[in-house]
Scaffold this active site. Sequence first.
Site, short mmCIF file in Angstrom:
data_model
loop_
_atom_site.label_atom_id
_atom_site.label_comp_id
_atom_site.label_asym_id
_atom_site.label_seq_id
_atom_site.Cartn_x
_atom_site.Cartn_y
_atom_site.Cartn_z
N SER A 65 0.83 -1.21 0.00
CA SER A 65 0.00 0.00 0.00
C SER A 65 0.86 1.26 0.00
O SER A 65 1.99 1.27 0.49
CB SER A 65 -0.91 0.00 1.22
OG SER A 65 -1.69 -1.17 1.26
N1 SAH Z 1 -1.16 -4.04 3.54
C1 SAH Z 1 -0.64 -4.89 2.52
C2 SAH Z 1 -1.55 -4.82 1.32
C3 SAH Z 1 -1.34 -5.88 0.36
S1 SAH Z 1 -2.48 -5.84 -1.00
C4 SAH Z 1 0.75 -4.44 2.14
O1 SAH Z 1 1.02 -3.24 2.28
O2 SAH Z 1 1.55 -5.24 1.69
C5 SAH Z 1 -3.85 -6.72 -0.31
C6 SAH Z 1 -3.57 -8.10 0.17
O3 SAH Z 1 -4.84 -8.67 0.52
C7 SAH Z 1 -2.95 -9.03 -0.86
O4 SAH Z 1 -1.82 -9.62 -0.32
C8 SAH Z 1 -4.06 -10.07 -1.12
O5 SAH Z 1 -3.57 -11.35 -1.41
C9 SAH Z 1 -4.81 -10.04 0.20
N2 SAH Z 1 -6.18 -10.54 0.12
C10 SAH Z 1 -7.11 -10.37 -0.86
N3 SAH Z 1 -8.25 -11.01 -0.58
C11 SAH Z 1 -8.05 -11.61 0.63
C12 SAH Z 1 -8.86 -12.45 1.46
N4 SAH Z 1 -10.10 -12.80 1.12
N5 SAH Z 1 -8.34 -12.90 2.61
C13 SAH Z 1 -7.07 -12.56 2.99
N6 SAH Z 1 -6.25 -11.79 2.24
C14 SAH Z 1 -6.74 -11.31 1.07
#
Ligand code: SAH
Length: 220
Positions: A65
């Site tokens: 993010s």
């Molecule tokens: N805060 C994280 C954001 C990553 S992007 C960072 O800064 O790295 C969002 C993340 O949510 C991804 O890794 C994706 O795989 C995860 N995600 C999407 N749907 C999800 C679900 N149903 N359960 C758990 N994780 C999920």
Amino acid sequence: MFGIGMTSARARARLVNKLAGQDLASTEVLEIMNEVPRHVFVDEAIAHRAYDDTVLPIGFQQTISQPTVVAMMSNAAAGVADRSKVLEIGTGCGYQTAILSRLFDEVFTIERIEPLHLRARRTLANLEITNVTFKFADGHEGWPEYGPYNAVIGTASAEDVPAELSDQVALNGRLVMPVNDPRFVGQSLVQWERTGTGYRKSDLCGVRFVPMLKGIEATS
Ligand code: SAH
């Protein structure tokens, strides 16, 4: 371009100064962002961009993010009166998780892509962060065993706030997550608060997140 070792603290301070100028978050949140290295959460090949205020790829079609958004979400979560427990849906690389570990006593975080879950666990262990419990699962159901949570953070976008997640928010607790909104190109960052009489919902700003997906992606 800069050598990441010696100058990363300076680059990080520059980024945090810029965030401070935008009045996005409390001094507490900004100080934590000034201390947690962001470059260790991304691939070495793009580490030189870790202190730009931008999303970066973390593999598996996912992104870390944007610092602006991490500042806002952390600030919203940290605004609760009791900071015992926070639940995060979407561990990703674990950067937001690391910030939350400094704001809350206990962090519970769920990721649906196994290699990301494993890598985040390793990165946080290397940073000697010990108050985080990780789960490899689809986060749609939350994690009722440890709930209710004083704050729930979703870092992937959904059609609406999933009832399973808002059900796990404690009294006077908050849920913050991106929700699809036709008024924006992407989504609206929604803050949902449980009150004595029901709940209060507000929009913080427009954001663009990857979607919250169903099911898991295992390594083998
Ligand atoms: N805060 C994280 C954001 C990553 S992007 C960072 O800064 O790295 C969002 C993340 O949510 C991804 O890794 C994706 O795989 C995860 N995600 C999407 N749907 C999800 C679900 N149903 N359960 C758990 N994780 C999920």
